[in-house]
Design a protein around this motif. Sequence first.
Motif, PDB file in Angstrom:
ATOM      1  N   GLY A   1       0.794  -1.220   0.000  1.00 33.93           N
ATOM      2  CA  GLY A   1       0.000   0.000   0.000  1.00 33.93           C
ATOM      3  C   GLY A   1       0.826   1.268   0.000  1.00 33.93           C
ATOM      4  O   GLY A   1       0.323   2.347   0.324  1.00 33.93           O
ATOM      5  N   LYS A   2       2.118   1.176  -0.360  1.00 32.18           N
ATOM      6  CA  LYS A   2       3.004   2.335  -0.332  1.00 32.18           C
ATOM      7  C   LYS A   2       3.325   2.801  -1.758  1.00 32.18           C
ATOM      8  O   LYS A   2       3.500   1.986  -2.675  1.00 32.18           O
ATOM      9  CB  LYS A   2       4.307   2.004   0.397  1.00 32.18           C
ATOM     10  N   ILE A   3       3.413   4.126  -1.917  1.00 36.48           N
ATOM     11  CA  ILE A   3       3.780   4.745  -3.193  1.00 36.48           C
ATOM     12  C   ILE A   3       5.248   5.154  -3.112  1.00 36.48           C
ATOM     13  O   ILE A   3       5.652   5.850  -2.166  1.00 36.48           O
ATOM     14  CB  ILE A   3       2.927   5.999  -3.479  1.00 36.48           C
ATOM     15  N   ILE A   4       6.055   4.741  -4.081  1.00 30.16           N
ATOM     16  CA  ILE A   4       7.492   5.032  -4.090  1.00 30.16           C
ATOM     17  C   ILE A   4       7.811   6.015  -5.215  1.00 30.16           C
ATOM     18  O   ILE A   4       7.466   5.765  -6.381  1.00 30.16           O
ATOM     19  CB  ILE A   4       8.318   3.748  -4.290  1.00 30.16           C
ATOM     20  N   PHE A   5       8.445   7.108  -4.861  1.00 28.18           N
ATOM     21  CA  PHE A   5       8.959   8.083  -5.828  1.00 28.18           C
ATOM     22  C   PHE A   5      10.473   8.061  -5.698  1.00 28.18           C
ATOM     23  O   PHE A   5      11.016   8.307  -4.625  1.00 28.18           O
ATOM     24  CB  PHE A   5       8.421   9.480  -5.510  1.00 28.18           C
ATOM     25  N   GLN A   6      11.173   7.746  -6.799  1.00 29.86           N
ATOM     26  CA  GLN A   6      12.627   7.636  -6.742  1.00 29.86           C
ATOM     27  C   GLN A   6      13.252   8.394  -7.911  1.00 29.86           C
ATOM     28  O   GLN A   6      12.952   8.109  -9.066  1.00 29.86           O
ATOM     29  CB  GLN A   6      13.049   6.163  -6.786  1.00 29.86           C
ATOM     30  N   VAL A   7      14.102   9.385  -7.614  1.00 28.45           N
ATOM     31  CA  VAL A   7      14.704  10.230  -8.645  1.00 28.45           C
ATOM     32  C   VAL A   7      16.207   9.982  -8.693  1.00 28.45           C
ATOM     33  O   VAL A   7      16.890   9.953  -7.672  1.00 28.45           O
ATOM     34  CB  VAL A   7      14.400  11.728  -8.398  1.00 28.45           C
ATOM     35  N   THR A   8      16.736   9.792  -9.899  1.00 29.17           N
ATOM     36  CA  THR A   8      18.154   9.519 -10.099  1.00 29.17           C
ATOM     37  C   THR A   8      18.968  10.810 -10.050  1.00 29.17           C
ATOM     38  O   THR A   8      18.613  11.801 -10.673  1.00 29.17           O
ATOM     39  CB  THR A   8      18.381   8.823 -11.453  1.00 29.17           C
ATOM     40  N   LEU A   9      20.081  10.764  -9.303  1.00 26.57           N
ATOM     41  CA  LEU A   9      20.991  11.901  -9.201  1.00 26.57           C
ATOM     42  C   LEU A   9      22.226  11.721 -10.070  1.00 26.57           C
ATOM     43  O   LEU A   9      22.714  12.673 -10.693  1.00 26.57           O
ATOM     44  CB  LEU A   9      21.421  12.107  -7.744  1.00 26.57           C
ATOM     45  N   SER A  10      22.762  10.493 -10.092  1.00 22.98           N
ATOM     46  CA  SER A  10      23.915  10.207 -10.947  1.00 22.98           C
ATOM     47  C   SER A  10      23.931   8.722 -11.273  1.00 22.98           C
ATOM     48  O   SER A  10      23.284   7.913 -10.603  1.00 22.98           O
ATOM     49  CB  SER A  10      25.220  10.622 -10.256  1.00 22.98           C
ATOM     50  N   GLY A  11      24.695   8.360 -12.325  1.00 22.47           N
ATOM     51  CA  GLY A  11      24.663   6.989 -12.793  1.00 22.47           C
ATOM     52  C   GLY A  11      23.312   6.681 -13.415  1.00 22.47           C
ATOM     53  O   GLY A  11      22.602   7.586 -13.858  1.00 22.47           O
ATOM     54  N   TYR A  12      22.941   5.416 -13.426  1.00 25.25           N
ATOM     55  CA  TYR A  12      21.605   5.064 -13.916  1.00 25.25           C
ATOM     56  C   TYR A  12      21.201   3.687 -13.415  1.00 25.25           C
ATOM     57  O   TYR A  12      22.027   2.878 -12.993  1.00 25.25           O
ATOM     58  CB  TYR A  12      21.547   5.116 -15.446  1.00 25.25           C
TER      59      TYR A  12
ATOM     60  N   LEU B   1      19.975  -2.350 -10.345  1.00 23.27           N
ATOM     61  CA  LEU B   1      21.184  -1.822 -10.971  1.00 23.27           C
ATOM     62  C   LEU B   1      21.619  -2.803 -12.047  1.00 23.27           C
ATOM     63  O   LEU B   1      22.007  -3.932 -11.729  1.00 23.27           O
ATOM     64  CB  LEU B   1      22.301  -1.648  -9.938  1.00 23.27           C
ATOM     65  N   PRO B   2      21.560  -2.422 -13.330  1.00 21.08           N
ATOM     66  CA  PRO B   2      21.978  -3.341 -14.389  1.00 21.08           C
ATOM     67  C   PRO B   2      23.495  -3.526 -14.381  1.00 21.08           C
ATOM     68  O   PRO B   2      24.240  -2.684 -13.863  1.00 21.08           O
ATOM     69  CB  PRO B   2      21.517  -2.631 -15.670  1.00 21.08           C
ATOM     70  N   GLU B   3      23.976  -4.621 -14.945  1.00 19.14           N
ATOM     71  CA  GLU B   3      25.406  -4.918 -14.949  1.00 19.14           C
ATOM     72  C   GLU B   3      26.205  -3.877 -15.730  1.00 19.14           C
ATOM     73  O   GLU B   3      27.409  -3.712 -15.494  1.00 19.14           O
ATOM     74  CB  GLU B   3      25.649  -6.316 -15.527  1.00 19.14           C
ATOM     75  N   THR B   4      25.556  -3.151 -16.624  1.00 18.91           N
ATOM     76  CA  THR B   4      26.264  -2.145 -17.426  1.00 18.91           C
ATOM     77  C   THR B   4      26.467  -0.831 -16.683  1.00 18.91           C
ATOM     78  O   THR B   4      27.183   0.048 -17.170  1.00 18.91           O
ATOM     79  CB  THR B   4      25.479  -1.850 -18.715  1.00 18.91           C
ATOM     80  N   SER B   5      25.854  -0.683 -15.518  1.00 19.89           N
ATOM     81  CA  SER B   5      25.949   0.562 -14.767  1.00 19.89           C
ATOM     82  C   SER B   5      26.926   0.402 -13.600  1.00 19.89           C
ATOM     83  O   SER B   5      26.824  -0.536 -12.818  1.00 19.89           O
ATOM     84  CB  SER B   5      24.573   0.962 -14.223  1.00 19.89           C
TER      85      SER B   5
END
Length: 293
Positions: free
Chosen positions: A48-59, A89-93
């Motif tokens: 029941g939780k809403i997650i907002f996640q913003v990237t600062l660096s990398g990907y 986190l993908p292996e390419t990052s």
Amino acid sequence: MAGLQHGAVAFRFKQDPVSELAQLWSVGWDLQTSPIYSWSGTERKDLGKIIFQVTLSGYGDVQIDGKTHRVHPGQAFVVKSPSNYRYYLPETSEKWEFMYITLYGKEADRCYEHIREKTNQVIRFHPESVPVKLVKQIFDEANSKNVTSAYKGSSLAYQFIMELYEYVSEMDREMDEWPESVVSAVLFARQSYQNPIGPDEMADASGLSRYHFTRIFKKETGFTPIQYLTNIRISKAIELLAHTKYTTEEIAALVGYTNANYLNKVCRKVTGKSPGELRKEKTEWQSDKFLQE
């Protein structure tokens, strides 16, 4: 305090009428470097939780309903547990640095459904957008132990939700998107202004050479990197002067200057007034008033 960055704060207020409307569950600033990092929306226990996640660096990558989206600096995703999503986190990052806020309540649910209708749940945010700045503000408030009641938590959650509504409704009229290199540098400056950084570090964050970065940054924003960084620092200094009892020396350290004398010099150059005069007047500094050299 000046060096504090990564960390997380969880909120466990007793159930209260204000929490039914909108409430904070957690807020954090994280850096992941291992590909074992992965969260699934069908396996999480915080339902029941809403997650907002913003990237600062990398990907990083987020899969929503079977479709994979790459989340670069300045981009955020919004998901709800439980549902068909996974972010990792993908292996390419090499790294994924991000800030997040987790909410619950009727307004949080309503906002999530609105975002699902209007977007693909992955949204590009201008670095100056209020929701991005507000996540950092809530993180700082939580780390300073200023969120001590359900009422304060609900107020911050509701404010964030309303700003998110407004941003999504105004997306088509946002200013032209900056290149990812400029977005990365601006996000870095906004999150790290309290540290001893300058144009070289901003250029490193952009992934470009100093010369190329400075030229592109000025072309896209209308300001040099040092002008932009100075405005961030002076805006924060004026906010602290107006709303806290910190000494000028303490404020200088909190906004990335070596001492009160240097802060005084920059304040006078930018605003024409000393920190003492600004504190007495409780001046509000507009974000478009940049130092011109």
